[in-house]
Design an enzyme around this catalytic site. Structure first.
Site, short mmCIF file in Angstrom:
data_model
loop_
_atom_site.label_atom_id
_atom_site.label_comp_id
_atom_site.label_asym_id
_atom_site.label_seq_id
_atom_site.Cartn_x
_atom_site.Cartn_y
_atom_site.Cartn_z
N ILE A 206 0.82 -1.21 0.00
CA ILE A 206 0.00 0.00 0.00
C ILE A 206 0.85 1.26 0.00
CG2 ILE A 206 -0.20 0.14 2.52
CD1 ILE A 206 -3.08 0.77 0.04
N SER B 10 2.27 -7.06 4.80
CA SER B 10 1.20 -6.70 5.73
C SER B 10 -0.05 -6.21 5.01
CB SER B 10 1.69 -5.61 6.69
OG SER B 10 2.80 -6.05 7.45
N HIS C 219 -2.95 -8.77 4.21
CA HIS C 219 -3.90 -9.29 5.20
C HIS C 219 -4.44 -8.20 6.11
CE1 HIS C 219 -1.06 -8.84 8.54
NE2 HIS C 219 -0.13 -9.42 7.81
N LEU D 95 -8.73 -1.00 8.78
CA LEU D 95 -9.35 0.03 9.61
C LEU D 95 -8.63 1.36 9.41
CD1 LEU D 95 -10.01 -2.75 10.99
CD2 LEU D 95 -10.13 -1.50 13.14
N HIS E 172 0.32 -10.05 15.27
CA HIS E 172 -0.91 -9.49 15.86
C HIS E 172 -2.06 -10.42 15.49
CE1 HIS E 172 -4.44 -6.96 16.23
NE2 HIS E 172 -4.55 -6.80 14.94
N TYR F 285 -10.73 -4.85 18.63
CA TYR F 285 -11.51 -4.14 17.62
C TYR F 285 -12.28 -5.16 16.79
CZ TYR F 285 -7.75 -5.26 14.24
OH TYR F 285 -6.83 -5.91 13.44
N TRP G 125 1.21 1.99 8.33
CA TRP G 125 0.02 1.15 8.19
C TRP G 125 -0.91 1.74 7.14
CZ3 TRP G 125 -1.57 -0.38 13.91
CH2 TRP G 125 -0.51 -1.08 14.49
N TYR H 4 20.25 33.93 20.09
CA TYR H 4 19.08 33.05 19.91
C TYR H 4 18.67 33.12 18.44
CZ TYR H 4 14.34 31.16 20.31
OH TYR H 4 13.20 30.42 20.15
N ASP I 278 14.73 25.79 17.33
CA ASP I 278 15.41 27.00 17.78
C ASP I 278 16.73 26.61 18.42
OD1 ASP I 278 14.35 25.84 20.07
OD2 ASP I 278 13.66 27.71 20.95
N GLY J 277 23.72 25.25 20.97
CA GLY J 277 22.78 24.55 21.85
C GLY J 277 21.56 24.19 21.03
N GLU K 237 24.02 29.54 32.42
CA GLU K 237 24.25 28.14 32.10
C GLU K 237 25.76 27.91 32.22
OE1 GLU K 237 22.56 27.01 28.35
OE2 GLU K 237 20.52 27.58 28.96
#
Length: 817
Positions: free
Chosen positions: A13, A44, A47, A51, A224, A258, A358, A537, A550, A564, A648
């Site tokens: 898919i 996967s 099958h 949902l 599952h 489910y 999925w 900054y 940032d 940083g 700091e």
């Protein structure tokens, strides 16, 4: 127009959706290869129960699921529907779940997903098989439903082929051909298929495939359980063979279950069994001639299903007269944090990954990858599923297996925003860890670092504040989880005295060399061409002007900068833009450590033990000094994320304990305490400071986020600059303050103006300074300060008002004193 040659490995898919999206964009030289037959390849998708529920804790994943269901609804297939909007019904049998369904309803409301909250009788009207006496209520989402996965694959493949794509079956990809750090194609048993881009969409085989190109794809194939019952008498004739289902998908998440219809039978999926990691070497992927023998379907284990059946017949009594007629254990991909893994290999240009996806998000992820390839920037924020979001320490086999198993167990659990990983723990601890343990630290581990949330020894501080008249409201059971009123005391004490904060987990990078300034100027928004010892900054933007992160950038020398950053994604961003020579990037985080020393008495603590002049003239705000504390060499930065005067202080990890002890001893006369992350968060929200990834994402521009001051439009070009002048900002990040002192929200709640949902909360904290809960929320840009809003919090509704962006010390007098 010449477009790249693309080879997609995997015709499930995801791979097929990507072929459709790429060819829709005009990239028609697309080849899709699969080791199995077309189009029930044995993975996967073959099958998957199909949902599709749009509502998700993640705003981005909600958008991707919504795109998937609407796209599949538009597909045509000669055998019938590709998507059936039967709706989704989640029921609650506990008060905790009922509160959680209200929380999900809030997510839906703020993201444009249709929903209804139903009482038990209304649930039974939607799903007559239910025993309404066993439930407290339900959440119904009418646009959700069932995807017929193979039909959706075939329909999209047909569209892609009509535009020039080709699909080849039984093509085992043996190797990826590469040259000079870029892909050149793939080698199969029959020869080489040339390619400029190779995309790994191999599903649960993805981790094995990634190893071929030296890439760790953190996923675990996990089995599952899925079972189908004998026919129900009441459903005889209710569904035609074509329609297949008319009842909503039912989720009984209190017991990890489910349900979906298969004509007059009920399919049952179960997540409550033990995790079952799968050894791929034991799978025979050549036996895919029928639905029964595909490699992704393992033998059903009835003992694991016993509890599921018992709970099923309690909820749906009619099934007690039947039994499980057939079942299998189907393999799906699980990751350490439950999100997909998407992105381009950093060290092999042209190799892309779209894994652990999925059916629910398949078309949405495919569109995102196509946008990233064709346009350079996707239209949604991708940090939650980025390939490089994990720290290197989280990429070993034990971490991936253990945390992915926890992800499986928690699929249907009620997850608190501050729930912490159970294992593995203590992967990385700061040098201060022994002292923090001795102080009774309660640790959180949002990544791989242990981080103190609060310290039990600060109970005495709380007792004193309460005795002095501070009122700390009693919290409800949900907001009180993973929280302590001690954190309020820690924040208040920081404002009145002084506190130490462990800053070690902050990512620290050294960017050096003659090209360092040019690189950082090009990557970030602010002007970094300042004098040595300056601290700036600044922001990282994407090409469309959205906020990726940032940073603080400290100029240690003419060609040396200390950055940083916020984690692995920032490291990845800078690494991808490194020039071939002239710049060195070094991650020094684990080799160093740091503390934040903040509060009105911080100078009194530090001044006697350092030769540096700490006066306002000696070390100004946003300046640094390389000096000593005692005899310990440190980098001292006068910055504050909590809105109080202080520094700091960073040093090599070997000096960490000595630094902690020295500061603690010097601070004892001034009643210094250690404080944790909850106090830190409350103080930064009071001060108007934003958090990357929570308040800031690529959805929004700096001006909209209140960070226009970090943009230097007069400097040379930087990534995202040209987009800033043309991008509208219909919403702004606003501060709201709640009327009721007892009101507390945690994040992601919908915010309404009048009767209309107008935005959502990003982060929140109870302010000890104001005695109210403060929150950030994205709201209409034209909303005036003082405007009344309401916030839906589970079953409650709270009144609030738009407040000033900075609630405490807007003049900055406290941080500059």
């Amino acid at each position: 127009m010449t477009t790249p040659k693309v080879v997609i490995v995997g015709a499930g898919i995801v791979g097929t959706s990507l072929a459709d999206e790429l060819t829709l964009c005009g990239w028609t030289d697309v080849t899709v290869l699969d080791r199995g037959p077309l189009f029930a390849t044995g993975g996967s998708t073959s099958h998957a129960p199909g949902l599709v529920f749009a509502t998700n804790p993640s705003k981005t994943m909600t958008e991707l699921a919504s795109y998937t269901l609407e796209k599949f609804s538009s597909l045509s297939h000669p055998d019938g529907w590709c998507f059936n909007h039967v709706g989704g019904l989640e029921v609650a049998t506990t008060e905790t779940r009922w509160g959680d369904l209200h929380r999900k309803a809030g997510w839906a409301a703020s993201r444009g997903v249709e929903y209804e909250l139903l009482v038990p009788a209304q649930c039974a009207a939607r799903y007559p098989l239910l025993d309404a006496d066993r439930i407290l209520g339900g959440l119904f989402t009418p646009r959700d439903g069932l995807a017929k996965a193979i039909r959706a694959v075939e329909a999209q493949a047909a569209r892609a082929m009509s535009r020039g794509a080709r699909f080849l079956a039984h093509q085992e990809v043996i190797d990826v051909v590469e040259s000079n750090g870029a892909v050149r194609g793939v080698r199969t048993a029959t020869g080489v298929v040339d390619a400029d881009i190779v995309v790994c969409c191999t599903g649960f085989w993805g981790r094995e495939f990634g190893r071929r190109v030296g890439l760790t794809i953190p996923l675990v194939p996990m089995a599952h359980q899925y079972a189908v019952t004998t026919p129900l008498e009441s459903r005889a004739g209710a569904n035609s063979a074509l329609a297949e289902a008319s009842l909503p998908i039912l989720r009984h998440q209190d017991h990890d279950l489910y349900y979906r219809e298969h004509g007059d039978r009920i399919g049952i999926g179960y997540y409550g069994h033990r995790p079952m990691p799968t050894d791929l070497s034991a799978l025979d992927h050549n036996t895919t001639t029928s639905d029964a023998d595909m490699p992704s379907k393992l033998m059903f284990t009835p003992d694991d299903f016993a509890e599921a059946w018992e709970q099923t017949i309690r909820l749906i009594p009619e099934l007690g007269a039947g039994k499980v007629d057939d079942g299998f254990n189907g393999i799906f991909s699980f990751t350490p944090d439950g999100h997909s893994v998407v992105g381009e290999h950093r060290d092999l240009s042209g190799f892309w990954v779209a894994e652990a996806v999925w059916v629910t998000h398949s078309a949405g992820i495919a569109r995102t990858v196509a946008e990233a390839m064709v346009d350079g920037t996707p239209s949604v924020d991708t940090h939650e599923f980025d390939l490089y979001r994990f720290d290197d320490a989280a990429l070993d086999d034990d971490f991936i297996r253990t945390t992915s198993s926890q992800s499986f167990v928690e699929v249907y659990d009620v997850i608190h925003p501050h729930d912490q990983r159970a294992a593995p723990r203590r992967i990385r601890v700061s040098p201060f860890y022994p002292r923090e343990v001795a102080l009774g630290a309660e640790f959180w581990a949002p990544g791989v670092w242990e981080q103190p949330a609060w310290y039990e020894t600060n109970q005495t501080v709380l007792d004193e504040l309460v005795a002095a008249g501070m009122a700390i409201p009693q919290r409800d059971s949900w907001s009180a989880r993973h929280w302590s009123p001690i954190s309020v005391a820690e924040a208040a004490h920081t404002r009145s005295h002084v506190a130490l904060y462990d800053m070690t987990p902050l990512t620290r990078l050294d960017v050096t060399g003659p090209g360092a300034l040019d690189l950082l100027q090009r990557l970030t928004t602010n002007d970094l061409d300042k004098s040595v010892a300056s601290v700036t900054y600044t922001l990282l933007l994407d090409e469309m002007g959205g906020i990726r992160s940032d940073l603080t950038v400290t100029r240690l020398a003419a060609d040396a900068f200390r950055v940083g950053a916020n984690g692995p994604l920032d490291v990845d961003r800078i690494t991808r833009h490194l020039p071939p020579d002239g710049v060195t990037l070094r991650d020094i985080t684990t080799a160093t450590c740091g503390v934040g020393l903040w509060g009105p008495l911080a100078r009194e603590v530090l001044a006697p033990i350092t030769p540096t002049d700490l006066s306002n003239d000696g070390l100004r705000y946003f300046r640094c000094a390389q000096t000593t504390v005692g005899s310990i060499p440190v980098t001292l930065m006068r910055v504050s994320y909590v809105g109080e005067s202080g520094w700091e202080i960073y040093t090599d990890a070997e000096h960490g304990l000595a630094l902690w002890d020295l500061l603690t001893d010097a601070g004892r006369p001034h009643r210094i305490i250690a404080a944790g992350r909850i106090a830190f968060n409350a103080l930064r929200i009071e001060k108007g400071y934003r958090s990357a990834g929570t308040d800031l994402t690529t959805e929004y521009t700096p001006d909209a986020a209140g960070l226009g001051f970090a943009i230097a439009m007069t400097k040379g070009d930087f990534i995202g600059k040209s987009a800033l002048t043309s991008r509208d900002a219909p919403k702004r990040l606003r501060t709201i303050m709640f009327d009721d002192p007892t009101a507390v929200v945690l994040g992601k709640e919908p915010v309404s103006v009048g009767a209309t949902v107008a935005g959502y909360v990003t982060s929140a904290a109870w302010s000890p300074t104001l005695g109210r809960c403060l929150a950030y929320a994205w709201l209409p840009a034209d909303l005036d300060e003082g405007a009344e809003v309401t916030v839906a919090y589970q079953l409650a509704t709270y009144r609030a008002a738009v407040a000033p962006d900075v609630s405490v010390d807007p003049s900055m007098s406290r941080v500059r004193r």
